[in-house]
Design a protein around this motif. Structure first.
Motif, PDB file in Angstrom:
ATOM      1  N   ARG A  39      37.031 -42.315 -32.329  1.00 19.23           N
ATOM      2  CA  ARG A  39      37.306 -43.620 -32.948  1.00 19.23           C
ATOM      3  C   ARG A  39      37.432 -43.519 -34.467  1.00 19.23           C
ATOM      4  O   ARG A  39      37.713 -44.509 -35.122  1.00 19.23           O
ATOM      5  CB  ARG A  39      36.199 -44.614 -32.594  1.00 19.23           C
ATOM      6  CG  ARG A  39      36.181 -44.966 -31.114  1.00 19.23           C
ATOM      7  CD  ARG A  39      35.003 -45.866 -30.800  1.00 19.23           C
ATOM      8  NE  ARG A  39      34.825 -46.011 -29.376  1.00 19.23           N
ATOM      9  CZ  ARG A  39      35.247 -47.051 -28.666  1.00 19.23           C
ATOM     10  NH1 ARG A  39      35.879 -48.032 -29.242  1.00 19.23           N
ATOM     11  NH2 ARG A  39      35.034 -47.094 -27.359  1.00 19.23           N
ATOM     12  N   GLU A  40      37.165 -42.320 -34.991  1.00 21.42           N
ATOM     13  CA  GLU A  40      37.178 -42.090 -36.443  1.00 21.42           C
ATOM     14  C   GLU A  40      36.306 -43.129 -37.137  1.00 21.42           C
ATOM     15  O   GLU A  40      36.735 -43.861 -38.020  1.00 21.42           O
ATOM     16  CB  GLU A  40      38.603 -42.083 -36.983  1.00 21.42           C
ATOM     17  CG  GLU A  40      39.439 -40.985 -36.366  1.00 21.42           C
ATOM     18  CD  GLU A  40      40.857 -40.934 -36.885  1.00 21.42           C
ATOM     19  OE1 GLU A  40      41.222 -41.710 -37.798  1.00 21.42           O
ATOM     20  OE2 GLU A  40      41.615 -40.101 -36.370  1.00 21.42           O
ATOM     21  N   LEU A  41      35.037 -43.170 -36.704  1.00 26.03           N
ATOM     22  CA  LEU A  41      34.125 -44.216 -37.110  1.00 26.03           C
ATOM     23  C   LEU A  41      32.785 -43.617 -37.540  1.00 26.03           C
ATOM     24  O   LEU A  41      32.142 -42.915 -36.754  1.00 26.03           O
ATOM     25  CB  LEU A  41      33.911 -45.158 -35.914  1.00 26.03           C
ATOM     26  CG  LEU A  41      33.073 -46.385 -36.085  1.00 26.03           C
ATOM     27  CD1 LEU A  41      33.738 -47.369 -37.053  1.00 26.03           C
ATOM     28  CD2 LEU A  41      32.877 -47.057 -34.726  1.00 26.03           C
ATOM     29  N   PRO A  42      32.342 -43.884 -38.777  1.00 26.24           N
ATOM     30  CA  PRO A  42      30.992 -43.447 -39.168  1.00 26.24           C
ATOM     31  C   PRO A  42      29.953 -44.247 -38.381  1.00 26.24           C
ATOM     32  O   PRO A  42      30.091 -45.462 -38.206  1.00 26.24           O
ATOM     33  CB  PRO A  42      30.907 -43.771 -40.657  1.00 26.24           C
ATOM     34  CG  PRO A  42      32.175 -44.419 -41.043  1.00 26.24           C
ATOM     35  CD  PRO A  42      33.046 -44.563 -39.837  1.00 26.24           C
ATOM     36  N   THR A  49      23.676 -47.370 -31.263  1.00 26.91           N
ATOM     37  CA  THR A  49      25.118 -47.624 -31.240  1.00 26.91           C
ATOM     38  C   THR A  49      25.652 -47.033 -29.934  1.00 26.91           C
ATOM     39  O   THR A  49      25.260 -45.929 -29.561  1.00 26.91           O
ATOM     40  CB  THR A  49      25.809 -46.972 -32.459  1.00 26.91           C
ATOM     41  OG1 THR A  49      25.136 -47.398 -33.647  1.00 26.91           O
ATOM     42  CG2 THR A  49      27.269 -47.381 -32.538  1.00 26.91           C
ATOM     43  N   TYR A  50      26.550 -47.778 -29.252  1.00 24.94           N
ATOM     44  CA  TYR A  50      26.945 -47.415 -27.885  1.00 24.94           C
ATOM     45  C   TYR A  50      28.417 -47.692 -27.632  1.00 24.94           C
ATOM     46  O   TYR A  50      28.989 -48.606 -28.217  1.00 24.94           O
ATOM     47  CB  TYR A  50      26.147 -48.254 -26.871  1.00 24.94           C
ATOM     48  CG  TYR A  50      24.689 -48.374 -27.186  1.00 24.94           C
ATOM     49  CD1 TYR A  50      23.776 -47.482 -26.654  1.00 24.94           C
ATOM     50  CD2 TYR A  50      24.215 -49.378 -28.030  1.00 24.94           C
ATOM     51  CE1 TYR A  50      22.429 -47.589 -26.942  1.00 24.94           C
ATOM     52  CE2 TYR A  50      22.869 -49.491 -28.332  1.00 24.94           C
ATOM     53  CZ  TYR A  50      21.973 -48.593 -27.789  1.00 24.94           C
ATOM     54  OH  TYR A  50      20.650 -48.688 -28.090  1.00 24.94           O
ATOM     55  N   CYS A  51      29.008 -46.957 -26.693  1.00 30.45           N
ATOM     56  CA  CYS A  51      30.342 -47.292 -26.185  1.00 30.45           C
ATOM     57  C   CYS A  51      30.526 -46.678 -24.801  1.00 30.45           C
ATOM     58  O   CYS A  51      29.714 -45.870 -24.350  1.00 30.45           O
ATOM     59  CB  CYS A  51      31.445 -46.855 -27.161  1.00 30.45           C
ATOM     60  SG  CYS A  51      31.999 -45.156 -26.983  1.00 30.45           S
ATOM     61  N   VAL A  69      32.596 -51.000 -29.361  1.00 28.99           N
ATOM     62  CA  VAL A  69      31.378 -50.304 -29.763  1.00 28.99           C
ATOM     63  C   VAL A  69      30.317 -51.378 -29.965  1.00 28.99           C
ATOM     64  O   VAL A  69      30.576 -52.410 -30.583  1.00 28.99           O
ATOM     65  CB  VAL A  69      31.589 -49.519 -31.079  1.00 28.99           C
ATOM     66  CG1 VAL A  69      30.292 -48.849 -31.523  1.00 28.99           C
ATOM     67  CG2 VAL A  69      32.698 -48.492 -30.920  1.00 28.99           C
ATOM     68  N   TRP A  70      29.142 -51.137 -29.400  1.00 27.25           N
ATOM     69  CA  TRP A  70      28.023 -52.062 -29.527  1.00 27.25           C
ATOM     70  C   TRP A  70      26.981 -51.509 -30.480  1.00 27.25           C
ATOM     71  O   TRP A  70      26.821 -50.295 -30.596  1.00 27.25           O
ATOM     72  CB  TRP A  70      27.321 -52.263 -28.179  1.00 27.25           C
ATOM     73  CG  TRP A  70      28.046 -53.082 -27.192  1.00 27.25           C
ATOM     74  CD1 TRP A  70      27.952 -54.430 -27.002  1.00 27.25           C
ATOM     75  CD2 TRP A  70      28.985 -52.624 -26.206  1.00 27.25           C
ATOM     76  NE1 TRP A  70      28.773 -54.830 -25.980  1.00 27.25           N
ATOM     77  CE2 TRP A  70      29.411 -53.740 -25.464  1.00 27.25           C
ATOM     78  CE3 TRP A  70      29.497 -51.379 -25.886  1.00 27.25           C
ATOM     79  CZ2 TRP A  70      30.323 -53.654 -24.426  1.00 27.25           C
ATOM     80  CZ3 TRP A  70      30.412 -51.287 -24.853  1.00 27.25           C
ATOM     81  CH2 TRP A  70      30.816 -52.416 -24.135  1.00 27.25           C
ATOM     82  N   ILE A  71      26.243 -52.413 -31.100  1.00 29.36           N
ATOM     83  CA  ILE A  71      25.026 -52.036 -31.800  1.00 29.36           C
ATOM     84  C   ILE A  71      23.889 -52.742 -31.085  1.00 29.36           C
ATOM     85  O   ILE A  71      24.081 -53.804 -30.484  1.00 29.36           O
ATOM     86  CB  ILE A  71      25.064 -52.395 -33.302  1.00 29.36           C
ATOM     87  CG1 ILE A  71      25.391 -53.859 -33.519  1.00 29.36           C
ATOM     88  CG2 ILE A  71      26.035 -51.491 -34.044  1.00 29.36           C
ATOM     89  CD1 ILE A  71      25.277 -54.309 -34.970  1.00 29.36           C
ATOM     90  N   LYS A  82      32.397 -53.256 -33.107  1.00 31.50           N
ATOM     91  CA  LYS A  82      33.805 -52.952 -33.368  1.00 31.50           C
ATOM     92  C   LYS A  82      34.575 -53.046 -32.055  1.00 31.50           C
ATOM     93  O   LYS A  82      34.164 -52.473 -31.045  1.00 31.50           O
ATOM     94  CB  LYS A  82      33.984 -51.528 -33.902  1.00 31.50           C
ATOM     95  CG  LYS A  82      33.259 -51.234 -35.184  1.00 31.50           C
ATOM     96  CD  LYS A  82      34.024 -51.746 -36.349  1.00 31.50           C
ATOM     97  CE  LYS A  82      33.310 -51.342 -37.642  1.00 31.50           C
ATOM     98  NZ  LYS A  82      33.880 -51.943 -38.795  1.00 31.50           N
ATOM     99  N   LEU A  83      35.689 -53.743 -32.073  1.00 28.47           N
ATOM    100  CA  LEU A  83      36.545 -53.812 -30.888  1.00 28.47           C
ATOM    101  C   LEU A  83      37.349 -52.521 -30.749  1.00 28.47           C
ATOM    102  O   LEU A  83      37.591 -51.826 -31.739  1.00 28.47           O
ATOM    103  CB  LEU A  83      37.479 -55.009 -30.974  1.00 28.47           C
ATOM    104  CG  LEU A  83      36.803 -56.374 -30.917  1.00 28.47           C
ATOM    105  CD1 LEU A  83      37.820 -57.479 -31.156  1.00 28.47           C
ATOM    106  CD2 LEU A  83      36.097 -56.575 -29.584  1.00 28.47           C
ATOM    107  N   ALA A  84      37.770 -52.253 -29.547  1.00 27.77           N
ATOM    108  CA  ALA A  84      38.621 -51.077 -29.311  1.00 27.77           C
ATOM    109  C   ALA A  84      39.995 -51.326 -29.911  1.00 27.77           C
ATOM    110  O   ALA A  84      40.445 -52.470 -29.994  1.00 27.77           O
ATOM    111  CB  ALA A  84      38.757 -50.810 -27.816  1.00 27.77           C
TER     112      ALA A  84
END
Length: 189
Positions: A39-42, A49-51, A69-71, A82-84
């Motif tokens: 996802r190129e996401l820090p 944090t989950y997906c 992505v959930w927190i 964050k939405l996909a």
């Protein structure tokens, strides 16, 4: 869940710190940041944090983002962070995963939204018309269908419901602003 559960980014094979392997502390440098390579996401709090790309939901190691992505919090509640992305590659992957959903659910990690339901929710959010035939098939599943080898005895109630909601979104019988963000409460089976 004092550590956020074992299904977080901290144990994911797509966390650059884990060097492509599932589990924790794979990095030679503990100061190396957590970063989702697909996802190129820090990732700021890797154990909260989950997906759905985590190995507990994605044993096939699909490298295309699946769902949001959930927190989370220590009480087990999770909310979308964050939405996909909405790319053709993501949509084609979701359609492929949708075709693979069977009436008998696969055994899966019991905490969080199940992988099948995430896929269904996502095609509904994307208003993906190409998903309608498969969603209609899934909507006919017996809500009580279950896998005898699943120690958690998950049934298909939530999957059938998710398919019906997704159909409604795509066909327009559910308003676009319908509050259906996939938040998670502790242990929804």
């Amino acid at each position: 869940m004092p550590n956020g559960g074992s299904d977080g980014c901290g144990t994911c094979w797509f966390n650059s710190r884990n060097k492509g392997k599932a589990g924790r502390n794979r990095s030679a440098s503990p100061s190396e940041p957590h970063f989702c390579i697909i996802r190129e996401l820090p990732i700021h709090d890797a154990f909260y944090t989950y997906c759905a790309n985590h190995q507990y939901r994605n044993p096939g190691r699909i490298e295309v983002p699946i769902g949001p992505v959930w927190i989370g919090r220590s009480d087990g509640y999770r909310e979308v962070w964050k939405l996909a992305p909405s790319t053709e590659e993501v949509r084609l992957n979701l359609l492929s995963l949708l075709r693979q959903i069977q009436e008998q659910p696969s055994p899966e990690y019991p905490i969080g939204i199940h992988g099948d339901n995430i896929v269904i929710w996502q095609v509904g959010e994307l208003r993906e018309f190409r998903a309608l035939e498969e969603l209609r098939r899934i909507a006919t599943f017996s809500p009580d269908a279950q896998n005898v080898n699943d120690p958690f005895k998950r049934k298909r109630h939530s999957t059938v419901s998710a398919a019906l909601k997704a159909i409604g979104k795509i066909e327009g019988s559910i308003p676009l602003d319908f509050p259906d963000e996939p938040s998670e409460k502790p242990n929804p089976i």
